[in-house]
Design a protein around this motif. Sequence first.
Motif, short mmCIF file in Angstrom:
data_model
loop_
_atom_site.label_atom_id
_atom_site.label_comp_id
_atom_site.label_asym_id
_atom_site.label_seq_id
_atom_site.Cartn_x
_atom_site.Cartn_y
_atom_site.Cartn_z
N ASP A 4 4.14 30.91 -16.00
CA ASP A 4 4.22 29.48 -15.70
C ASP A 4 2.92 28.75 -15.97
O ASP A 4 2.81 27.56 -15.66
CB ASP A 4 4.64 29.27 -14.24
N THR A 5 1.95 29.44 -16.55
CA THR A 5 0.69 28.78 -16.85
C THR A 5 0.93 27.53 -17.69
O THR A 5 1.88 27.46 -18.48
CB THR A 5 -0.29 29.75 -17.55
N SER A 6 0.11 26.56 -17.53
CA SER A 6 0.26 25.28 -18.21
C SER A 6 0.14 25.43 -19.72
O SER A 6 -0.82 26.03 -20.22
CB SER A 6 -0.81 24.31 -17.70
N LEU A 7 1.11 24.89 -20.44
CA LEU A 7 1.04 24.91 -21.91
C LEU A 7 -0.12 24.05 -22.39
O LEU A 7 -0.75 24.37 -23.41
CB LEU A 7 2.37 24.47 -22.52
N LYS A 8 -0.43 22.98 -21.68
CA LYS A 8 -1.59 22.15 -22.03
C LYS A 8 -2.87 22.96 -21.90
O LYS A 8 -3.77 22.85 -22.72
CB LYS A 8 -1.67 20.91 -21.13
N ALA A 9 -2.95 23.81 -20.86
CA ALA A 9 -4.13 24.65 -20.68
C ALA A 9 -4.25 25.67 -21.80
O ALA A 9 -5.35 25.96 -22.28
CB ALA A 9 -4.08 25.36 -19.32
N ILE A 10 -3.12 26.22 -22.24
CA ILE A 10 -3.14 27.17 -23.36
C ILE A 10 -3.63 26.48 -24.62
O ILE A 10 -4.51 27.00 -25.32
CB ILE A 10 -1.74 27.79 -23.57
N ALA A 11 -3.08 25.31 -24.91
CA ALA A 11 -3.50 24.57 -26.10
C ALA A 11 -4.99 24.24 -26.04
O ALA A 11 -5.73 24.45 -27.02
CB ALA A 11 -2.68 23.30 -26.26
N ALA A 12 -5.44 23.75 -24.88
CA ALA A 12 -6.86 23.39 -24.74
C ALA A 12 -7.76 24.61 -24.91
O ALA A 12 -8.78 24.55 -25.60
CB ALA A 12 -7.10 22.74 -23.38
N ALA A 13 -7.39 25.72 -24.29
CA ALA A 13 -8.21 26.94 -24.41
C ALA A 13 -8.23 27.47 -25.84
O ALA A 13 -9.21 28.09 -26.27
CB ALA A 13 -7.70 28.01 -23.45
N ALA A 14 -7.16 27.21 -26.59
CA ALA A 14 -7.11 27.64 -27.99
C ALA A 14 -7.80 26.65 -28.91
O ALA A 14 -7.97 26.92 -30.10
CB ALA A 14 -5.66 27.82 -28.44
N GLY A 15 -8.19 25.50 -28.36
CA GLY A 15 -8.90 24.51 -29.17
C GLY A 15 -7.98 23.71 -30.08
O GLY A 15 -8.40 23.23 -31.13
N VAL A 16 -6.72 23.55 -29.67
CA VAL A 16 -5.77 22.76 -30.45
C VAL A 16 -5.10 21.74 -29.54
O VAL A 16 -5.15 21.86 -28.32
CB VAL A 16 -4.69 23.66 -31.13
N GLY A 17 -4.46 20.79 -30.13
CA GLY A 17 -3.72 19.80 -29.36
C GLY A 17 -2.38 20.36 -28.93
O GLY A 17 -1.86 21.30 -29.53
N ILE A 18 -1.80 19.74 -27.91
CA ILE A 18 -0.50 20.18 -27.41
C ILE A 18 0.57 20.03 -28.49
O ILE A 18 1.51 20.83 -28.56
CB ILE A 18 -0.12 19.44 -26.10
N GLY A 19 0.42 19.04 -29.37
CA GLY A 19 1.37 18.87 -30.47
C GLY A 19 1.39 20.06 -31.41
O GLY A 19 2.46 20.46 -31.90
N THR A 20 0.23 20.65 -31.65
CA THR A 20 0.15 21.85 -32.49
C THR A 20 0.89 23.00 -31.83
O THR A 20 1.62 23.74 -32.49
CB THR A 20 -1.33 22.23 -32.75
N LEU A 21 0.71 23.16 -30.52
CA LEU A 21 1.43 24.21 -29.81
C LEU A 21 2.94 24.01 -29.93
O LEU A 21 3.67 24.93 -30.29
CB LEU A 21 1.01 24.25 -28.34
N TYR A 22 3.40 22.79 -29.65
CA TYR A 22 4.85 22.53 -29.69
C TYR A 22 5.42 22.59 -31.10
O TYR A 22 6.59 22.92 -31.28
CB TYR A 22 5.18 21.18 -29.05
N ARG A 23 4.60 22.30 -32.11
CA ARG A 23 5.07 22.40 -33.49
C ARG A 23 5.39 23.86 -33.84
O ARG A 23 6.34 24.16 -34.53
CB ARG A 23 4.01 21.83 -34.44
N ARG A 24 4.60 24.78 -33.34
CA ARG A 24 4.79 26.21 -33.62
C ARG A 24 5.76 26.86 -32.62
O ARG A 24 6.47 27.78 -32.97
CB ARG A 24 3.45 26.94 -33.58
N PHE A 25 5.73 26.37 -31.38
CA PHE A 25 6.52 26.97 -30.30
C PHE A 25 7.21 25.84 -29.54
O PHE A 25 6.66 25.35 -28.55
CB PHE A 25 5.64 27.80 -29.37
N PRO A 26 8.40 25.43 -29.98
CA PRO A 26 9.07 24.28 -29.37
C PRO A 26 9.38 24.44 -27.88
O PRO A 26 9.47 23.45 -27.16
CB PRO A 26 10.37 24.14 -30.18
N THR A 27 9.53 25.68 -27.42
CA THR A 27 9.81 25.91 -26.00
C THR A 27 8.84 26.95 -25.45
O THR A 27 8.25 27.74 -26.20
CB THR A 27 11.24 26.42 -25.77
#
Length: 186
Positions: free
Chosen positions: A30-53
């Motif tokens: 349940d960790t925050s997807l925003k936190a994952i994106a930020a820790a990876a150094g990418v925007g949340i849009g990049t995360l959702y583009r690759r992993f829609p869910t």
Amino acid sequence: MPRALRADAQANYDRLLEVSAQLFAQEGADTSLKAIAAAAGVGIGTLYRRFPTREDLIEATYRSRTDLLCDSAAALLQEAAPLDATRAWMERFVDYMLTKQGMADALPAILATREGLRLHSREALANAVTELLDAGTAAGQFRADLSPSDVLMALGGITLISGHEHQRELATRLIDLLLDGLAARD
């Protein structure tokens, strides 16, 4: 067939999987997807583009961790004697299982709905252990009567026990005991 990603996009994809594995292990699925994106150094849009869910990210993380672990068996055998390679692989297996436990709440449903994922994981793990055991047997370090499924079951037990006790060092001690049981006897 999906087209290959540009080098920068592939680097972002790989970094997202690496970071998600770390954060799932530490904080759960349940960790925050925003936190994952930020820790990876990418925007949340990049995360959702690759992993829609969230489930897509968990599946990709699980699949990538499984593949990395299983692929490491051959590399470890190139670097070390079979006994040492097997010990190193077993330590990696424990870490892999800790990441998997972080996804434990979400993973059963994903494994049930994503066709072939469970079978892929089981076969890949069995093949990696078989490769290690075969090398150890050929080198005279392991008994010839070993079953890869028994070894995987023992490793699973080690992971459960050490995880339940919150003692990662316990896993290393139990791996040493398991390896002693695998050893060829004169």
